[in-house]
Scaffold this motif. Sequence first.
Motif, PDB file in Angstrom:
ATOM      1  N   LEU B   9       0.819  -1.200   0.000  1.00 45.00           N
ATOM      2  CA  LEU B   9       0.000   0.000   0.000  1.00 45.00           C
ATOM      3  C   LEU B   9       0.858   1.256   0.000  1.00 45.00           C
ATOM      4  O   LEU B   9       0.511   2.277  -0.591  1.00 45.00           O
ATOM      5  N   LEU B  10       2.013   1.145   0.689  1.00 48.16           N
ATOM      6  CA  LEU B  10       2.895   2.304   0.816  1.00 48.16           C
ATOM      7  C   LEU B  10       3.333   2.813  -0.557  1.00 48.16           C
ATOM      8  O   LEU B  10       3.563   3.996  -0.756  1.00 48.16           O
ATOM      9  N   PHE B  11       3.465   1.866  -1.512  1.00 51.22           N
ATOM     10  CA  PHE B  11       3.926   2.282  -2.832  1.00 51.22           C
ATOM     11  C   PHE B  11       2.782   2.704  -3.747  1.00 51.22           C
ATOM     12  O   PHE B  11       3.010   3.262  -4.802  1.00 51.22           O
ATOM     13  N   THR B  12       1.553   2.399  -3.344  1.00 49.29           N
ATOM     14  CA  THR B  12       0.440   2.719  -4.232  1.00 49.29           C
ATOM     15  C   THR B  12      -0.513   3.753  -3.648  1.00 49.29           C
ATOM     16  O   THR B  12      -1.055   4.573  -4.382  1.00 49.29           O
ATOM     17  N   ASP B  13      -0.666   3.740  -2.339  1.00 55.02           N
ATOM     18  CA  ASP B  13      -1.690   4.586  -1.747  1.00 55.02           C
ATOM     19  C   ASP B  13      -1.159   5.977  -1.426  1.00 55.02           C
ATOM     20  O   ASP B  13      -0.243   6.141  -0.620  1.00 55.02           O
ATOM     21  N   TYR B  14      -1.757   6.964  -2.041  1.00 53.74           N
ATOM     22  CA  TYR B  14      -1.272   8.326  -1.905  1.00 53.74           C
ATOM     23  C   TYR B  14      -1.449   8.849  -0.473  1.00 53.74           C
ATOM     24  O   TYR B  14      -0.547   9.486   0.096  1.00 53.74           O
ATOM     25  N   THR B  15      -2.592   8.537   0.129  1.00 50.49           N
ATOM     26  CA  THR B  15      -2.863   9.010   1.490  1.00 50.49           C
ATOM     27  C   THR B  15      -1.824   8.471   2.466  1.00 50.49           C
ATOM     28  O   THR B  15      -1.276   9.205   3.293  1.00 50.49           O
ATOM     29  N   LEU B  16      -1.538   7.186   2.332  1.00 49.17           N
ATOM     30  CA  LEU B  16      -0.568   6.571   3.244  1.00 49.17           C
ATOM     31  C   LEU B  16       0.818   7.178   3.049  1.00 49.17           C
ATOM     32  O   LEU B  16       1.548   7.416   4.012  1.00 49.17           O
ATOM     33  N   GLN B  17       1.148   7.442   1.781  1.00 51.64           N
ATOM     34  CA  GLN B  17       2.440   8.087   1.509  1.00 51.64           C
ATOM     35  C   GLN B  17       2.504   9.447   2.195  1.00 51.64           C
ATOM     36  O   GLN B  17       3.503   9.801   2.812  1.00 51.64           O
ATOM     37  N   THR B  18       1.424  10.204   2.066  1.00 53.01           N
ATOM     38  CA  THR B  18       1.383  11.538   2.679  1.00 53.01           C
ATOM     39  C   THR B  18       1.573  11.449   4.189  1.00 53.01           C
ATOM     40  O   THR B  18       2.380  12.168   4.777  1.00 53.01           O
ATOM     41  N   ILE B  19       0.832  10.525   4.797  1.00 52.08           N
ATOM     42  CA  ILE B  19       0.905  10.398   6.249  1.00 52.08           C
ATOM     43  C   ILE B  19       2.302   9.962   6.687  1.00 52.08           C
ATOM     44  O   ILE B  19       2.878  10.499   7.631  1.00 52.08           O
ATOM     45  N   THR B  20       2.860   8.988   5.975  1.00 50.43           N
ATOM     46  CA  THR B  20       4.196   8.500   6.333  1.00 50.43           C
ATOM     47  C   THR B  20       5.228   9.612   6.212  1.00 50.43           C
ATOM     48  O   THR B  20       6.047   9.821   7.118  1.00 50.43           O
ATOM     49  N   LEU B  21       5.167  10.341   5.094  1.00 50.79           N
ATOM     50  CA  LEU B  21       6.111  11.442   4.917  1.00 50.79           C
ATOM     51  C   LEU B  21       5.919  12.485   6.019  1.00 50.79           C
ATOM     52  O   LEU B  21       6.877  12.986   6.601  1.00 50.79           O
ATOM     53  N   GLY B  22       4.661  12.776   6.319  1.00 54.00           N
ATOM     54  CA  GLY B  22       4.365  13.778   7.348  1.00 54.00           C
ATOM     55  C   GLY B  22       4.935  13.391   8.703  1.00 54.00           C
ATOM     56  O   GLY B  22       5.614  14.188   9.349  1.00 54.00           O
ATOM     57  N   THR B  23       4.689  12.155   9.120  1.00 53.07           N
ATOM     58  CA  THR B  23       5.178  11.748  10.441  1.00 53.07           C
ATOM     59  C   THR B  23       6.705  11.679  10.462  1.00 53.07           C
ATOM     60  O   THR B  23       7.327  11.976  11.479  1.00 53.07           O
ATOM     61  N   ALA B  24       7.314  11.315   9.311  1.00 54.61           N
ATOM     62  CA  ALA B  24       8.774  11.259   9.256  1.00 54.61           C
ATOM     63  C   ALA B  24       9.363  12.658   9.412  1.00 54.61           C
ATOM     64  O   ALA B  24      10.282  12.877  10.216  1.00 54.61           O
ATOM     65  N   VAL B  25       8.835  13.616   8.657  1.00 58.96           N
ATOM     66  CA  VAL B  25       9.346  14.991   8.720  1.00 58.96           C
ATOM     67  C   VAL B  25       9.113  15.567  10.117  1.00 58.96           C
ATOM     68  O   VAL B  25       9.991  16.192  10.709  1.00 58.96           O
ATOM     69  N   LEU B  26       7.933  15.303  10.647  1.00 63.96           N
ATOM     70  CA  LEU B  26       7.619  15.793  11.993  1.00 63.96           C
ATOM     71  C   LEU B  26       8.603  15.222  13.026  1.00 63.96           C
ATOM     72  O   LEU B  26       9.123  15.946  13.877  1.00 63.96           O
ATOM     73  N   GLY B  27       8.863  13.908  12.919  1.00 58.75           N
ATOM     74  CA  GLY B  27       9.795  13.270  13.841  1.00 58.75           C
ATOM     75  C   GLY B  27      11.178  13.876  13.757  1.00 58.75           C
ATOM     76  O   GLY B  27      11.825  14.157  14.772  1.00 58.75           O
ATOM     77  N   ALA B  28      11.644  14.108  12.529  1.00 57.26           N
ATOM     78  CA  ALA B  28      12.979  14.685  12.341  1.00 57.26           C
ATOM     79  C   ALA B  28      13.032  16.104  12.920  1.00 57.26           C
ATOM     80  O   ALA B  28      13.973  16.463  13.627  1.00 57.26           O
ATOM     81  N   LEU B  29      12.002  16.881  12.620  1.00 58.56           N
ATOM     82  CA  LEU B  29      11.947  18.269  13.110  1.00 58.56           C
ATOM     83  C   LEU B  29      11.971  18.311  14.636  1.00 58.56           C
ATOM     84  O   LEU B  29      12.742  19.055  15.255  1.00 58.56           O
ATOM     85  N   CYS B  30      11.128  17.482  15.246  1.00 58.25           N
ATOM     86  CA  CYS B  30      11.045  17.489  16.706  1.00 58.25           C
ATOM     87  C   CYS B  30      12.331  16.968  17.343  1.00 58.25           C
ATOM     88  O   CYS B  30      12.773  17.489  18.362  1.00 58.25           O
ATOM     89  N   GLY B  31      12.926  15.952  16.730  1.00 62.98           N
ATOM     90  CA  GLY B  31      14.176  15.422  17.273  1.00 62.98           C
ATOM     91  C   GLY B  31      15.266  16.479  17.282  1.00 62.98           C
ATOM     92  O   GLY B  31      15.973  16.683  18.274  1.00 62.98           O
ATOM     93  N   MET B  32      15.372  17.173  16.167  1.00 62.92           N
ATOM     94  CA  MET B  32      16.390  18.203  15.981  1.00 62.92           C
ATOM     95  C   MET B  32      16.245  19.303  17.044  1.00 62.92           C
ATOM     96  O   MET B  32      17.197  19.623  17.761  1.00 62.92           O
ATOM     97  N   LEU B  33      15.046  19.878  17.126  1.00 58.86           N
ATOM     98  CA  LEU B  33      14.841  20.992  18.054  1.00 58.86           C
ATOM     99  C   LEU B  33      14.736  20.499  19.495  1.00 58.86           C
ATOM    100  O   LEU B  33      15.096  21.217  20.431  1.00 58.86           O
ATOM    101  N   GLY B  34      14.268  19.252  19.639  1.00 58.16           N
ATOM    102  CA  GLY B  34      14.171  18.684  20.981  1.00 58.16           C
ATOM    103  C   GLY B  34      15.531  18.603  21.660  1.00 58.16           C
ATOM    104  O   GLY B  34      15.642  18.776  22.879  1.00 58.16           O
ATOM    105  N   SER B  35      16.594  18.362  20.873  1.00 58.19           N
ATOM    106  CA  SER B  35      17.944  18.322  21.447  1.00 58.19           C
ATOM    107  C   SER B  35      18.241  19.617  22.175  1.00 58.19           C
ATOM    108  O   SER B  35      18.858  19.620  23.242  1.00 58.19           O
ATOM    109  N   PHE B  36      17.812  20.712  21.594  1.00 56.53           N
ATOM    110  CA  PHE B  36      18.083  22.005  22.217  1.00 56.53           C
ATOM    111  C   PHE B  36      17.260  22.180  23.491  1.00 56.53           C
ATOM    112  O   PHE B  36      17.757  22.686  24.494  1.00 56.53           O
ATOM    113  N   ALA B  37      16.008  21.721  23.435  1.00 53.09           N
ATOM    114  CA  ALA B  37      15.163  21.826  24.635  1.00 53.09           C
ATOM    115  C   ALA B  37      15.756  20.992  25.770  1.00 53.09           C
ATOM    116  O   ALA B  37      15.826  21.439  26.914  1.00 53.09           O
ATOM    117  N   VAL B  38      16.214  19.778  25.445  1.00 50.59           N
ATOM    118  CA  VAL B  38      16.770  18.890  26.473  1.00 50.59           C
ATOM    119  C   VAL B  38      18.045  19.486  27.057  1.00 50.59           C
ATOM    120  O   VAL B  38      18.225  19.539  28.272  1.00 50.59           O
TER     121      VAL B  38
END
Lengths: 245, 374
Positions: B9-38
Amino acid sequence: MEEKYAITVDDLTVAYNYKPVLWDIDLAIPEGVLMAIVGPNGAGKSTLIKSILGIIKPIAGSVKIFGKPYSKQHKEVAYVPQKGSVDWDFPTTALDVVMMGTYGSLGWIKRPGQKEKKASLEALEKVGMLSFKSRQISQLSGGQQQRIFLARALVQNASIYLMDEPFQGVDATTERAIINILKELRKAGKTLIVVHHDLQTVPEYFDWVTFLNVKKIATGPVKDIFNDGNLTKTYGINYKVSVQE
Amino acid sequence: MNFTEYIDLLFTDYTLQTITLGTAVLGALCGMLGSFAVLRKQSLLGDAISHAALPGIALAFLITGSKDSNTLLIGALISGLVGTFWIRGIVKNTHLKSDTALGLILSLFFGFGMLLLTFIQKMPNANQAGLDKYLFGQAATLLTSDVWTMCVIAGLSLLVLLVFWKELKLMLFDADYTKSLGFNIKFLDVLITFFIVVSIVVGLQTVGVVLMSAMLLAPAAAARQWTNSLSVMVGLAAIFGATSGVLGTAISASANNLSTGPVIVLIAAVFVLISFVFSPKRGLLFREIRYWNNRKDLQLNKTLAFMYHIVKTHENIDHPHAIKILNSFQGFTRKSLQKLEDREYITLNKSMWSLTEKGFEKAANLYNQSEENE
């Protein structure tokens, strides 16, 4: 002849939550002295240094570095904070901390290069810490951390050094090494102001002294004013210090 | 849906791709800035900010009547920033400590937010359904435009970190010193705090108000265990965050009806757990192993030191002594003697032992090794 002052403090008053910590301080520190600031706990020694550096905003009074405000003169001044003021578990190395001393002259955004690295390595060597350059800072002993802070100030290549208890928690060897570097700096014409706790060593280490206890009690050459009268006034008890001959 | 179906589904379903990309980018963003908060010891600030954002979401809906996520997030951003600077104001101007100020603002804003949410729910004609997704997040509602917003913010944050890396690092380590070097610390402080608030706000739709701070802290706390370099830590935290996002989405999509936000947070927590146990330098496991090894070494050294004192009184080092004379001393066993022989510190010959050259040197150094070990 007009005497040249490294630092002049006029009517400086600082308060935390309405409680005065420094009260109406006037101070003129001549260029080229190695000066101790002594006084009991809570006398405002660190606050005085931080006010000179513009870290703390006074409620009244002014500070001049070579006749100009600090904001214009920060390149002339190097600061050694209290060792306990930072988190030594921070993910960085000894060399990296010393390199921070070059950031001020680099200014915004510009990154340190080979020149800055070389200067930092030299400063590490001067404090006898070259072999620890890649060491994570939490793995250093208290004395070694103090030396790293000193190296960071040395690399700033400033005219004035303000040091907050550089001898705190260091062993005799490190204390000797640090005082030798301070004396060397004074010989090179630098001005050094050191918050100091060990009254016994004042006459041996310093040539100038300021007694502080919220108000300024006295300031001047050690040989003229370092006496039981001023000590008693500063520490509030009948103080007798055996001044070494 | 099982896992292989998910991959298909990951390779065919557009919605799932969007969600996966979104959570990945969000995770990276939060990890990066979270280092500074910690590293700034402002871990709890994230929790307060995310809770403080809730009334902003509700108010934005009440004022505009729109459920467009960007509109609501602007409301969240404003109330998050108000909360943050209110906390700072309290700490600066009163005797209250920061934990008290954080707790106070967190509950106050969250309570107000919940009040508004129930008010909206009771409103006649209001198409209120869906606002409560901001409580626990609902990744399934991510649209392409939301992911674009995340990408732009992640890009901007990365740019700011790269440009002001030197200054931010200096401020994290020693704020007073930074000031003494002539840097404007207020600017740096507002800059990094602003981006932390923004990253929390963009995560609310996915992870929700209640769990958002874990997204910020968990990857950073895990990353700290593996490195002693700030840049590596920030990079690792971004990778851990992104991986948590992707894995969390995969698991919640594979298993029916599992909410994505909590799964992502749990995956991030697994990263923390693994890091705290297995990191070679700071992990509990290796610390315990080092502790046991040290204890064993100490036992051997004790025996060796005792032998050294006996041997010292003799002319030649390898003069044999009876094992029996060690009897008065409790620190040896046959096993430990064997170990000493294995290390070539002693030689055993029936009931006699003698120290080797190497053993003698080692024992002599035991007394002045404190310097060496430092």
